[in-house]
Design a protein around this motif. Structure first.
Motif, mmCIF file in Angstrom:
data_model
loop_
_atom_site.group_PDB
_atom_site.id
_atom_site.type_symbol
_atom_site.label_atom_id
_atom_site.label_comp_id
_atom_site.label_asym_id
_atom_site.label_seq_id
_atom_site.Cartn_x
_atom_site.Cartn_y
_atom_site.Cartn_z
ATOM 1 N N LEU A 1 0.821 -1.211 0.000
ATOM 2 C CA LEU A 1 0.000 0.000 0.000
ATOM 3 C C LEU A 1 0.855 1.260 0.000
ATOM 4 C CD1 LEU A 1 -2.803 1.312 0.173
ATOM 5 C CD2 LEU A 1 -2.677 1.076 2.675
ATOM 6 N N SER A 2 2.022 1.201 0.609
ATOM 7 C CA SER A 2 2.876 2.393 0.713
ATOM 8 C C SER A 2 3.550 2.759 -0.605
ATOM 9 C CB SER A 2 3.951 2.188 1.786
ATOM 10 O OG SER A 2 4.787 1.096 1.444
ATOM 11 N N VAL A 3 3.523 1.845 -1.603
ATOM 12 C CA VAL A 3 4.159 2.145 -2.891
ATOM 13 C C VAL A 3 3.148 2.196 -4.029
ATOM 14 C CG1 VAL A 3 6.359 1.145 -2.181
ATOM 15 C CG2 VAL A 3 4.681 -0.298 -3.328
ATOM 16 N N VAL A 4 1.865 2.116 -3.710
ATOM 17 C CA VAL A 4 0.836 2.222 -4.752
ATOM 18 C C VAL A 4 0.900 3.596 -5.387
ATOM 19 C CG1 VAL A 4 -1.649 2.405 -5.139
ATOM 20 C CG2 VAL A 4 -0.745 0.513 -3.801
ATOM 21 N N GLN A 5 1.006 3.610 -6.739
ATOM 22 C CA GLN A 5 1.055 4.895 -7.429
ATOM 23 C C GLN A 5 0.478 4.842 -8.842
ATOM 24 O OE1 GLN A 5 5.180 5.977 -7.660
ATOM 25 N NE2 GLN A 5 5.788 4.105 -8.736
ATOM 26 N N ASP A 6 0.216 3.635 -9.350
ATOM 27 C CA ASP A 6 -0.359 3.526 -10.687
ATOM 28 C C ASP A 6 -1.302 2.324 -10.732
ATOM 29 O OD1 ASP A 6 1.289 1.262 -10.795
ATOM 30 O OD2 ASP A 6 2.871 2.320 -11.867
ATOM 31 N N ALA A 7 -1.828 2.038 -11.920
ATOM 32 C CA ALA A 7 -2.820 0.967 -12.054
ATOM 33 C C ALA A 7 -2.250 -0.393 -11.669
ATOM 34 C CB ALA A 7 -3.349 0.935 -13.492
ATOM 35 N N TRP A 8 -1.001 -0.680 -12.067
ATOM 36 C CA TRP A 8 -0.430 -1.995 -11.822
ATOM 37 C C TRP A 8 -0.195 -2.246 -10.331
ATOM 38 C CZ3 TRP A 8 -0.962 -5.437 -15.358
ATOM 39 C CH2 TRP A 8 -0.965 -5.063 -16.716
ATOM 40 N N THR A 9 0.354 -1.285 -9.630
ATOM 41 C CA THR A 9 0.579 -1.470 -8.196
ATOM 42 C C THR A 9 -0.747 -1.512 -7.434
ATOM 43 O OG1 THR A 9 0.915 0.941 -8.027
ATOM 44 C CG2 THR A 9 2.882 -0.465 -8.168
ATOM 45 N N THR A 10 -1.737 -0.796 -7.937
ATOM 46 C CA THR A 10 -3.055 -0.834 -7.303
ATOM 47 C C THR A 10 -3.681 -2.216 -7.454
ATOM 48 O OG1 THR A 10 -3.385 1.516 -7.792
ATOM 49 C CG2 THR A 10 -5.338 0.226 -7.233
ATOM 50 N N VAL A 11 -3.597 -2.767 -8.653
ATOM 51 C CA VAL A 11 -4.117 -4.112 -8.886
ATOM 52 C C VAL A 11 -3.352 -5.131 -8.044
ATOM 53 C CG1 VAL A 11 -4.312 -5.951 -10.601
ATOM 54 C CG2 VAL A 11 -5.016 -3.636 -11.178
ATOM 55 N N GLY A 12 -2.040 -4.970 -7.941
ATOM 56 C CA GLY A 12 -1.247 -5.878 -7.121
ATOM 57 C C GLY A 12 -1.671 -5.838 -5.664
ATOM 58 N N PHE A 13 -1.914 -4.639 -5.151
ATOM 59 C CA PHE A 13 -2.388 -4.502 -3.770
ATOM 60 C C PHE A 13 -3.722 -5.223 -3.577
ATOM 61 C CE2 PHE A 13 -5.540 -1.987 -1.371
ATOM 62 C CZ PHE A 13 -5.106 -2.248 -0.076
ATOM 63 N N GLY A 14 -4.660 -4.983 -4.478
ATOM 64 C CA GLY A 14 -5.972 -5.608 -4.364
ATOM 65 C C GLY A 14 -5.912 -7.117 -4.506
ATOM 66 N N ALA A 15 -5.078 -7.595 -5.434
ATOM 67 C CA ALA A 15 -4.970 -9.039 -5.652
ATOM 68 C C ALA A 15 -4.391 -9.738 -4.428
ATOM 69 C CB ALA A 15 -4.105 -9.314 -6.880
ATOM 70 N N LEU A 16 -3.355 -9.170 -3.832
ATOM 71 C CA LEU A 16 -2.761 -9.773 -2.643
ATOM 72 C C LEU A 16 -3.748 -9.781 -1.477
ATOM 73 C CD1 LEU A 16 0.881 -8.331 -2.636
ATOM 74 C CD2 LEU A 16 0.168 -10.683 -3.114
ATOM 75 N N LEU A 17 -4.481 -8.691 -1.315
ATOM 76 C CA LEU A 17 -5.445 -8.618 -0.217
ATOM 77 C C LEU A 17 -6.564 -9.640 -0.395
ATOM 78 C CD1 LEU A 17 -6.389 -7.192 2.341
ATOM 79 C CD2 LEU A 17 -7.558 -5.498 0.910
ATOM 80 N N GLY A 18 -7.108 -9.726 -1.603
ATOM 81 C CA GLY A 18 -8.161 -10.706 -1.855
ATOM 82 C C GLY A 18 -7.672 -12.132 -1.721
ATOM 83 N N ALA A 19 -6.473 -12.395 -2.228
ATOM 84 C CA ALA A 19 -5.922 -13.748 -2.168
ATOM 85 C C ALA A 19 -5.684 -14.192 -0.729
ATOM 86 C CB ALA A 19 -4.617 -13.814 -2.958
ATOM 87 N N SER A 20 -5.232 -13.283 0.119
ATOM 88 C CA SER A 20 -4.951 -13.655 1.511
ATOM 89 C C SER A 20 -6.220 -14.061 2.237
ATOM 90 C CB SER A 20 -4.278 -12.485 2.240
ATOM 91 O OG SER A 20 -5.168 -11.377 2.370
ATOM 92 N N GLY A 21 -7.304 -13.335 2.007
ATOM 93 C CA GLY A 21 -8.558 -13.680 2.673
ATOM 94 C C GLY A 21 -9.108 -15.012 2.222
ATOM 95 N N GLY A 22 -9.071 -15.266 0.910
ATOM 96 C CA GLY A 22 -9.552 -16.547 0.406
ATOM 97 C C GLY A 22 -8.701 -17.704 0.879
ATOM 98 N N ALA A 23 -7.387 -17.503 0.936
ATOM 99 C CA ALA A 23 -6.477 -18.581 1.332
ATOM 100 C C ALA A 23 -6.684 -18.994 2.779
ATOM 101 C CB ALA A 23 -5.031 -18.142 1.102
ATOM 102 N N VAL A 24 -6.771 -18.019 3.681
ATOM 103 C CA VAL A 24 -6.841 -18.369 5.102
ATOM 104 C C VAL A 24 -8.163 -19.033 5.443
ATOM 105 C CG1 VAL A 24 -7.844 -16.202 6.010
ATOM 106 C CG2 VAL A 24 -6.207 -17.501 7.388
ATOM 107 N N ARG A 25 -9.241 -18.691 4.762
ATOM 108 C CA ARG A 25 -10.531 -19.336 5.038
ATOM 109 C C ARG A 25 -10.495 -20.813 4.637
ATOM 110 N NH1 ARG A 25 -12.539 -14.372 3.092
ATOM 111 N NH2 ARG A 25 -12.903 -15.255 1.016
ATOM 112 N N THR A 26 -9.850 -21.109 3.525
ATOM 113 C CA THR A 26 -9.745 -22.500 3.089
ATOM 114 C C THR A 26 -8.815 -23.294 3.998
ATOM 115 O OG1 THR A 26 -10.123 -21.840 0.796
ATOM 116 C CG2 THR A 26 -9.122 -23.994 1.159
ATOM 117 N N VAL A 27 -7.683 -22.711 4.353
ATOM 118 C CA VAL A 27 -6.707 -23.400 5.194
ATOM 119 C C VAL A 27 -7.300 -23.715 6.560
ATOM 120 C CG1 VAL A 27 -4.522 -23.131 6.415
ATOM 121 C CG2 VAL A 27 -4.702 -22.456 4.014
#
Length: 318
Positions: free
Chosen positions: A216-242
């Motif tokens: 989040l501290s380095v978000v500045q364009d579309a790609w870093t924004t998508v990366g932030f969102g993808a990591l956040l979504g992936a973490s929530g889905g992963a921990v619920r399954t685990v």
């Protein structure tokens, strides 16, 4: 809200109990389908409300539960219960035979051993026994961390990304990569926990969560924004399954509903703190990104604890 929480807990517990082969993958598919339904329902419900009215839509939703969910639970699970009981007894008998042939004695008293390809504990742990194991609290801490920090980031996402120069529309659109990443990673992690020890799944999900908060501290364009969102979504889905797969792996299925009920209670409680923690961090540090970076230490610590956690072992009966 009570019905919603109970239904989600019952659904994932039913999969954990009745699916005896490739259980992690089945839980991943269940979580992915549930996440997809949650992501798509606002669009469908908004269209229905616009054309039918709020009260009519509420009635349709209630009738849908009665007409679809209840019959499935009654007819399908009734037959599955008989099959699952037979499979479990057959597996336990096979474990007893193998243990006796190797040692010449009765079955082992240790409860942490895993029998067969399905990952069944020889001993079915009680709630009290599970509560006395470090791995229970490590996994619970992971679920609670994801609930608190994920909810907090989602709740303040527009303000946090606005701080990085994004418009409100661009920040809101970031929920799309979150949903897509959650779907993909959830199924992948579900398949993974069928092959490796669940604690590595906890470490992976905590690494994703910590990575999203640091990014989040380095978000500045579309790609870093998508990366932030993808990591956040992936973490929530992963921990619920685990979580669902891990407790069945370590503690068996006999008391899994009660064990997971405690975790769900703690998880729901943790989500109430997320929307409060981030504004407090913002007030002290003057930046959402800096607050997120500091709070990232929580999943890092949970991941380290999971790395050094040992397999739970039941004390031998005296």
């Amino acid at each position: 809200m009570a019905g919603q929480g109970a239904l989600g807990l019952a659904a994932s517990t039913a999969v954990a109990v009745y699916v005896t082969r490739r259980r992690g993958l089945a839980l991943g598919v269940k979580t992915a389908v549930g996440s997809a339904g949650i992501a798509m329902s606002p669009v469908l419900l908004e269209w229905m409300i616009r054309h039918l009215g709020t009260s009519t839509v509420w009635m349709i939703e209630g009738l849908a539960v009665w007409a679809i969910v209840l019959p499935l639970g009654w007819f399908f699970l009734r037959h599955q219960r008989r099959a699952a009981r037979y499979s479990s007894l057959e597996l336990e008998s096979e474990v007893d035979r193998e243990t006796t042939s190797v040692s010449g004695a009765g079955p082992t008293a240790a409860g942490g051993g895993i029998a067969g390809g399905g990952g069944f504990p020889i001993h079915q742990w009680t709630v009290r026994e599970a509560l006395h194991t470090p791995i229970f609290w490590i996994i619970t801490a992971g679920v609670a961390s994801s609930g608190m920090l994920g909810t907090g980031l989602n709740f303040h996402q527009i303000a946090a990304l606005g701080e990085r120069g994004l418009t409100a529309m661009e920040a809101a659109a970031n929920f799309i990569p979150q949903a897509i990443a959650a779907l993909v990673v959830t199924i992948g992690v579900g398949s993974l926990v069928d092959r490796v020890r669940p604690k590595f799944g906890v470490m992976f999900s905590m690494a994703l969560l910590a990575g999203s908060m640091g990014l989040l501290s380095v978000v500045q364009d579309a790609w870093t924004t998508v990366g932030f969102g993808a990591l956040l979504g992936a973490s929530g889905g992963a921990v619920r399954t685990v979580e669902a797969a891990a407790f069945t792996h370590y503690f068996g299925t006999l008391h899994i509903g009660a064990i997971r009920g405690i975790v769900t209670t703690i998880s729901v409680g943790s989500t109430a703190f997320g929307p409060v923690v981030f504004p407090l961090g913002y007030g002290v540090l003057g930046s959402y990104a800096l607050a997120a970076a500091v709070l990232a230490s929580i999943p890092v610590l949970v991941g380290i604890a999971a790395l050094f956690a040992s397999e739970p072992r039941r004390q031998s009966a005296r």
